[in-house]
Scaffold this motif. Structure first.
Motif, PDB file in Angstrom:
ATOM      1  N   ALA A 137     -42.855  26.067  56.077  1.00  0.00           N
ATOM      2  CA  ALA A 137     -43.918  25.982  57.081  1.00  0.00           C
ATOM      3  C   ALA A 137     -43.425  25.555  58.456  1.00  0.00           C
ATOM      4  O   ALA A 137     -44.225  25.216  59.320  1.00  0.00           O
ATOM      5  CB  ALA A 137     -45.052  25.068  56.608  1.00  0.00           C
ATOM      6  N   ALA A 138     -42.114  25.624  58.696  1.00  0.00           N
ATOM      7  CA  ALA A 138     -41.579  25.254  60.014  1.00  0.00           C
ATOM      8  C   ALA A 138     -41.789  26.351  61.054  1.00  0.00           C
ATOM      9  O   ALA A 138     -41.582  26.123  62.237  1.00  0.00           O
ATOM     10  CB  ALA A 138     -40.098  24.914  59.908  1.00  0.00           C
ATOM     11  N   GLY A 139     -42.162  27.550  60.610  1.00  0.00           N
ATOM     12  CA  GLY A 139     -42.391  28.645  61.548  1.00  0.00           C
ATOM     13  C   GLY A 139     -41.200  29.572  61.701  1.00  0.00           C
ATOM     14  O   GLY A 139     -41.081  30.274  62.710  1.00  0.00           O
ATOM     15  N   LYS A 140     -40.322  29.604  60.725  1.00  0.00           N
ATOM     16  CA  LYS A 140     -39.105  30.410  60.821  1.00  0.00           C
ATOM     17  C   LYS A 140     -39.408  31.886  61.086  1.00  0.00           C
ATOM     18  O   LYS A 140     -38.848  32.474  62.012  1.00  0.00           O
ATOM     19  CB  LYS A 140     -38.271  30.261  59.537  1.00  0.00           C
ATOM     20  CG  LYS A 140     -37.760  28.843  59.301  1.00  0.00           C
ATOM     21  CD  LYS A 140     -37.014  28.697  58.003  1.00  0.00           C
ATOM     22  CE  LYS A 140     -37.861  28.844  56.765  1.00  0.00           C
ATOM     23  NZ  LYS A 140     -38.831  27.766  56.507  1.00  0.00           N
ATOM     24  N   LEU A 141     -40.273  32.473  60.286  1.00  0.00           N
ATOM     25  CA  LEU A 141     -40.580  33.889  60.452  1.00  0.00           C
ATOM     26  C   LEU A 141     -41.350  34.137  61.746  1.00  0.00           C
ATOM     27  O   LEU A 141     -41.076  35.104  62.462  1.00  0.00           O
ATOM     28  CB  LEU A 141     -41.364  34.414  59.242  1.00  0.00           C
ATOM     29  CG  LEU A 141     -41.751  35.888  59.274  1.00  0.00           C
ATOM     30  CD1 LEU A 141     -40.538  36.787  59.475  1.00  0.00           C
ATOM     31  CD2 LEU A 141     -42.494  36.256  57.998  1.00  0.00           C
ATOM     32  N   THR A 142     -42.278  33.269  62.076  1.00  0.00           N
ATOM     33  CA  THR A 142     -43.057  33.435  63.306  1.00  0.00           C
ATOM     34  C   THR A 142     -42.145  33.421  64.530  1.00  0.00           C
ATOM     35  O   THR A 142     -42.229  34.300  65.397  1.00  0.00           O
ATOM     36  CB  THR A 142     -44.109  32.307  63.418  1.00  0.00           C
ATOM     37  OG1 THR A 142     -44.956  32.360  62.270  1.00  0.00           O
ATOM     38  CG2 THR A 142     -44.946  32.442  64.687  1.00  0.00           C
ATOM     39  N   VAL A 143     -41.267  32.444  64.600  1.00  0.00           N
ATOM     40  CA  VAL A 143     -40.338  32.344  65.731  1.00  0.00           C
ATOM     41  C   VAL A 143     -39.362  33.522  65.706  1.00  0.00           C
ATOM     42  O   VAL A 143     -39.090  34.131  66.749  1.00  0.00           O
ATOM     43  CB  VAL A 143     -39.593  30.991  65.704  1.00  0.00           C
ATOM     44  CG1 VAL A 143     -38.455  30.963  66.727  1.00  0.00           C
ATOM     45  CG2 VAL A 143     -40.566  29.838  65.938  1.00  0.00           C
ATOM     46  N   ALA A 144     -38.849  33.855  64.535  1.00  0.00           N
ATOM     47  CA  ALA A 144     -37.886  34.954  64.423  1.00  0.00           C
ATOM     48  C   ALA A 144     -38.475  36.276  64.902  1.00  0.00           C
ATOM     49  O   ALA A 144     -37.778  37.073  65.545  1.00  0.00           O
ATOM     50  CB  ALA A 144     -37.399  35.080  62.987  1.00  0.00           C
ATOM     51  N   LYS A 145     -39.733  36.536  64.602  1.00  0.00           N
ATOM     52  CA  LYS A 145     -40.370  37.773  65.067  1.00  0.00           C
ATOM     53  C   LYS A 145     -40.382  37.845  66.592  1.00  0.00           C
ATOM     54  O   LYS A 145     -40.126  38.907  67.173  1.00  0.00           O
ATOM     55  CB  LYS A 145     -41.809  37.869  64.539  1.00  0.00           C
ATOM     56  CG  LYS A 145     -41.910  38.236  63.084  1.00  0.00           C
ATOM     57  CD  LYS A 145     -43.375  38.254  62.643  1.00  0.00           C
ATOM     58  CE  LYS A 145     -43.539  38.636  61.192  1.00  0.00           C
ATOM     59  NZ  LYS A 145     -44.950  38.622  60.769  1.00  0.00           N
ATOM     60  N   ILE A 146     -40.658  36.736  67.236  1.00  0.00           N
ATOM     61  CA  ILE A 146     -40.693  36.701  68.706  1.00  0.00           C
ATOM     62  C   ILE A 146     -39.299  36.911  69.280  1.00  0.00           C
ATOM     63  O   ILE A 146     -39.113  37.673  70.238  1.00  0.00           O
ATOM     64  CB  ILE A 146     -41.325  35.385  69.194  1.00  0.00           C
ATOM     65  CG1 ILE A 146     -42.767  35.261  68.699  1.00  0.00           C
ATOM     66  CG2 ILE A 146     -41.270  35.291  70.726  1.00  0.00           C
ATOM     67  CD1 ILE A 146     -43.368  33.875  68.844  1.00  0.00           C
ATOM     68  N   VAL A 147     -38.308  36.252  68.684  1.00  0.00           N
ATOM     69  CA  VAL A 147     -36.923  36.417  69.139  1.00  0.00           C
ATOM     70  C   VAL A 147     -36.473  37.859  68.927  1.00  0.00           C
ATOM     71  O   VAL A 147     -35.835  38.455  69.806  1.00  0.00           O
ATOM     72  CB  VAL A 147     -35.972  35.418  68.436  1.00  0.00           C
ATOM     73  CG1 VAL A 147     -34.517  35.700  68.805  1.00  0.00           C
ATOM     74  CG2 VAL A 147     -36.341  33.976  68.774  1.00  0.00           C
ATOM     75  N   ALA A 148     -36.805  38.435  67.781  1.00  0.00           N
ATOM     76  CA  ALA A 148     -36.425  39.823  67.499  1.00  0.00           C
ATOM     77  C   ALA A 148     -37.030  40.782  68.525  1.00  0.00           C
ATOM     78  O   ALA A 148     -36.342  41.684  69.018  1.00  0.00           O
ATOM     79  CB  ALA A 148     -36.863  40.208  66.087  1.00  0.00           C
ATOM     80  N   GLU A 149     -38.286  40.569  68.831  1.00  0.00           N
ATOM     81  CA  GLU A 149     -38.944  41.443  69.811  1.00  0.00           C
ATOM     82  C   GLU A 149     -38.277  41.324  71.178  1.00  0.00           C
ATOM     83  O   GLU A 149     -38.066  42.322  71.863  1.00  0.00           O
ATOM     84  CB  GLU A 149     -40.423  41.086  69.906  1.00  0.00           C
ATOM     85  CG  GLU A 149     -41.200  42.042  70.791  1.00  0.00           C
ATOM     86  CD  GLU A 149     -42.695  41.759  70.777  1.00  0.00           C
ATOM     87  OE1 GLU A 149     -43.281  41.755  71.870  1.00  0.00           O
ATOM     88  OE2 GLU A 149     -43.239  41.544  69.686  1.00  0.00           O
ATOM     89  N   ALA A 150     -37.916  40.118  71.569  1.00  0.00           N
ATOM     90  CA  ALA A 150     -37.330  39.891  72.893  1.00  0.00           C
ATOM     91  C   ALA A 150     -35.877  40.363  72.980  1.00  0.00           C
ATOM     92  O   ALA A 150     -35.430  40.776  74.055  1.00  0.00           O
ATOM     93  CB  ALA A 150     -37.412  38.408  73.251  1.00  0.00           C
ATOM     94  N   THR A 151     -35.135  40.289  71.872  1.00  0.00           N
ATOM     95  CA  THR A 151     -33.705  40.613  71.906  1.00  0.00           C
ATOM     96  C   THR A 151     -33.371  42.002  71.400  1.00  0.00           C
ATOM     97  O   THR A 151     -32.285  42.521  71.669  1.00  0.00           O
ATOM     98  CB  THR A 151     -32.906  39.604  71.056  1.00  0.00           C
ATOM     99  OG1 THR A 151     -33.351  39.705  69.696  1.00  0.00           O
ATOM    100  CG2 THR A 151     -33.051  38.190  71.577  1.00  0.00           C
ATOM    101  N   GLY A 152     -34.266  42.579  70.602  1.00  0.00           N
ATOM    102  CA  GLY A 152     -33.959  43.848  69.957  1.00  0.00           C
ATOM    103  C   GLY A 152     -33.144  43.687  68.684  1.00  0.00           C
ATOM    104  O   GLY A 152     -32.781  44.678  68.048  1.00  0.00           O
ATOM    105  N   PHE A 153     -32.848  42.444  68.290  1.00  0.00           N
ATOM    106  CA  PHE A 153     -32.126  42.194  67.041  1.00  0.00           C
ATOM    107  C   PHE A 153     -33.034  42.561  65.871  1.00  0.00           C
ATOM    108  O   PHE A 153     -34.238  42.351  65.908  1.00  0.00           O
ATOM    109  CB  PHE A 153     -31.754  40.720  66.907  1.00  0.00           C
ATOM    110  CG  PHE A 153     -30.632  40.244  67.789  1.00  0.00           C
ATOM    111  CD1 PHE A 153     -30.189  40.957  68.891  1.00  0.00           C
ATOM    112  CD2 PHE A 153     -30.014  39.038  67.514  1.00  0.00           C
ATOM    113  CE1 PHE A 153     -29.158  40.495  69.687  1.00  0.00           C
ATOM    114  CE2 PHE A 153     -28.983  38.558  68.304  1.00  0.00           C
ATOM    115  CZ  PHE A 153     -28.550  39.293  69.394  1.00  0.00           C
ATOM    116  N   SER A 154     -32.431  43.067  64.807  1.00  0.00           N
ATOM    117  CA  SER A 154     -33.181  43.317  63.579  1.00  0.00           C
ATOM    118  C   SER A 154     -33.555  41.982  62.953  1.00  0.00           C
ATOM    119  O   SER A 154     -32.845  40.988  63.117  1.00  0.00           O
ATOM    120  CB  SER A 154     -32.328  44.110  62.596  1.00  0.00           C
ATOM    121  OG  SER A 154     -31.999  45.364  63.141  1.00  0.00           O
TER     122      SER A 154
END
Length: 178
Positions: free
Chosen positions: A11-28
């Motif tokens: 519940a730390a928000g790993k997936l939520t934060v990762a989705k935002i980073v992925a969208e901003a960076t283009g990383f898979s």
């Protein structure tokens, strides 16, 4: 090739934060539950075959991404069914092909974990939603997190929004790149 290895408690928000980073960076985005859920559809969580196949799928996917120079984000919950040297082995395989790994630790208090653990959005990927199981495993999760390689950045996700956390991660990546 760059791997962002985001880890932290339930519940730390790993997936939520990762989705935002992925969208901003283009990383898979290669999040933990893609493989966990696939393997758990046949084998019980923590069983010998579950543990063996989960790690095999994780490692082989990461090796293939590294071999093709594909940057990606991996989300991870440190816990006892994963061998303690897993993060170091992942780092070694990425660095062996000239890539880099940035470890990002997301954190929050036990009380905040309990507040978030039953959120409906956690059901999508079969994430832990039982507060009694969470309470029973607090110490185990914390011990496994202490065994992780040092984080480049640690973020208290109760103290900032997911977007602000993602911006902080991206700014650290930009520092590393320059």
């Amino acid at each position: 090739m760059h791997m962002i290895f985001i880890y932290g408690p339930p519940a730390a928000g790993k997936l939520t934060v990762a989705k935002i980073v992925a969208e901003a960076t283009g990383f898979s985005l290669f999040h933990n539950h893609l493989i966990v859920d696939a393997v758990a559809s046949i084998f019980p969580f923590g069983s010998e075959n579950f543990t063996r196949l989960r790690e095999k799928f994780w490692i082989e996917t990461m090796e293939a991404a590294a071999a093709e120079n594909r940057s990606f984000i991996f989300t991870y919950l440190p816990e006892n069914s994963v061998r303690p040297d897993f993060p170091n082995r992942v780092q070694n395989l990425v660095e062996a092909v000239g890539g880099a790994v940035t470890f990002v630790r997301l954190d929050l208090s036990r009380d905040e974990q309990l507040n978030r653990i039953t959120n409906a959005d956690r059901a999508e990927f079969g994430k832990l939603r039982d507060s009694d199981i969470l309470r029973a495993n607090f110490d185990q999760f914390e011990a496994a997190a202490r065994a992780m390689p040092p984080a480049t950045v640690t973020i208290d996700t109760a103290a900032m929004s997911a977007h602000d956390a993602a911006e902080l991660i991206i700014s650290k990546l930009n520092e590393i790149a320059s």
